[in-house]
Scaffold this active site. Structure first.
Site: not given
Ligand code: UDX
Length: 436
Positions: A30, A86, A153, A207, A263
């Site tokens: 990271d 993203t 997830l 997805k 999400c």
């Protein structure tokens, strides 16, 4: 396998740690030095049940390490996962791929030997092609292939979802990647977890289709709830009745204040944008987004209607701030819209959340943060359950009544059956349940 995970957030940290727990050698990368130093000292950057123990176990076993040095972590890796953020650009549904493409450039410069580059982040259809182009442009001699491997997830259940997935989806364009991906997910593959191999673009679309369908299913339940209130039916029974149809299934039919999170709101918008770009609009998802937005904002009106009269100066106690239980994530949480609207109407807002109060400070203000549910209820004209934390599932109504101004429970997650509250002299207002 030697695996490098680029991005140590919700997806990368859980995925990298679980892959280490499968026995692989994993380096999590990271660019946030504070985050990496915290991880090296066992401090988690996110709240995810069970994660801290799993990280520490795998650090001690020598399978998991952390670094800010991407180049050194990529050298010699069999697979490099891109699990960076993203985010959605505000409102227009465009996905910000800045971090994905930056990672691709840095990977390209560091690749040695055949390397499978895996996009784990949720990326619009066709992103894998662009990642491949960038790497080839930066390092024309690199021997690599780009694979799509989306995650499914759920926050708060991420480790279980990784270790016991409904399926693993892999989109590839080079058969050499198949062996590598089978080896990476070997423990799951050997335990008969379904592994679907398809094209890269199909994998990327799976997805979005998955999240959009789930968001639509929830929104369907929410609209049924409103209809139930109008016709005097019970949405819990409607959900049970249709959920027994094995073509529908019982999950994701719990009516509530609307979906939130990092999400569903982002991915539904991104899918609509992709569909519009390819002149093949997904109108069901456009409607899902619109209905959900109106719903979240409308919940405050539901509270005000239940309280009645002049709202100015009324005290409203909010139980649950995060977008769902077992997370500290406030992104697109319904509580944000609800609290804003109540404060605009002149209400005094008290709030309690087991994990989310600290992270809520960037999303809400002028809220009195309480020590627990009962402290939150002090002087309240209404108690509103917005997030169904376990801590709110066995409230002592008699004790609540002694501290509240009025015994009114507005249960936006239908945690309680009306009679459970009414038995203690409470008025109970649920979602999709005609209150007698
Ligand atoms: C979701 C997807 O489930 C996961 O597969 C994907 O990888 C990421 O997005 P997450 O956003 O963590 O996971 O939460 P989820 O449990 O799916 O809930 C999303 C939202 O829907 C929450 O606000 C939740 O309260 C709401 N919800 C969920 C309902 O309102 N009713 C339901 O029945 C289920």
């Amino acid at each position: 396998m030697q695996i490098t995970m680029i991005g140590s957030g919700y997806v990368g940290l859980v995925s990298g740690t679980c892959l280490a727990d499968f026995g692989h050698q994993v380096i999590c990368v990271d660019n946030d030095e504070t985050k990496i130093n915290g991880l090296l000292e066992g401090r988690m950057p996110i709240y995810e049940p069970g994660l801290a123990d799993l990280v520490l176990t795998n650090i001690r076993a020598g399978r998991l390490s952390f670094t800010t040095d991407l180049a050194s972590a990529v050298k010699g890796a069999d697979a490099v996962f891109i699990a960076v953020g993203t985010p959605a650009r505000r409102g227009d549904g465009l996905t910000d791929l800045t971090y994905v493409f930056a990672a691709a450039r840095e990977i390209a410069a560091a690749i040695e030997g055949f390397t499978v580059v895996v996009t784990k982040s949720t990326v619009p259809v066709g992103t894998g092609d662009e990642v491949e182009r960038i790497i080839r442009e930066v390092n024309p001699t690199a021997d690599f292939t780009v694979v799509s491997n989306p995650e499914f997830l759920r926050e708060g259940a991420a480790i279980a979802d990784f270790k016991k997935p409904d399926r693993i989806v892999v989109g590839l364009e080079d058969e050499r990647a198949r062996e590598v991906m089978l080896e990476i997910y070997r423990p799951l593959y050997l335990n008969q977890f379904p592994m679907q191999f398809t094209s890269r673009r199909t994998s990327e679309l799976i997805k979005y289709a998955n999240n959009a369908f789930l968001a639509m299913k929830i929104t369907f339940a929410n609209e049924m709830a409103d209809l139930c209130e109008a016709v005097g039916a019970n949405v819990l029974e409607v959900a049970r009745g249709i959920g027994l149809d094995n073509r529908i299934g019982p999950k994701f039919l719990q009516a509530g204040p609307g979906y939130g999170g990092s999400c569903f709101p982002k991915d539904t918008l991104a899918l609509v944008k992709t569909a519009q770009d390819y002149d093949s609009p997904v109108r069901l998802i456009e409607t899902t987004i619109a209905v959900n937005e109106v719903r979240k904002r409308g919940m405050a009106r539901k509270v005000m209607a239940a309280v009645g009269g002049e709202m100015r100066g009324k005290t409203i106690a909010i139980l649950g701030l995060t977008f769902k239980p077992n997370t500290d994530d406030m992104r697109e949480a319904p509580s944000i819209s609800i609290i804003q609207a109540l404060q605009d109407a002149g209400c005094i807002v008290r709030a309690y959340d087991p994990e989310g109060m600290e992270s809520s400070r960037t999303s809400i203000s002028n809220v009195h943060y309480a020590r627990d549910a009962y402290d939150c209820a002090v002087g309240a004209d209404a108690l509103v359950i917005v997030t169904e934390w376990d801590a709110f599932r066995a409230l002592n109504f008699e004790r609540l009544k002694t501290v509240m101004n009025k015994p009114l429970l507005i249960d936006l997650r239908n945690v309680y059956r009306p009679e459970e509250a009414q038995r203690h002299g409470f008025t109970h207002v649920g979602v999709g349940i005609a209150s007698r």
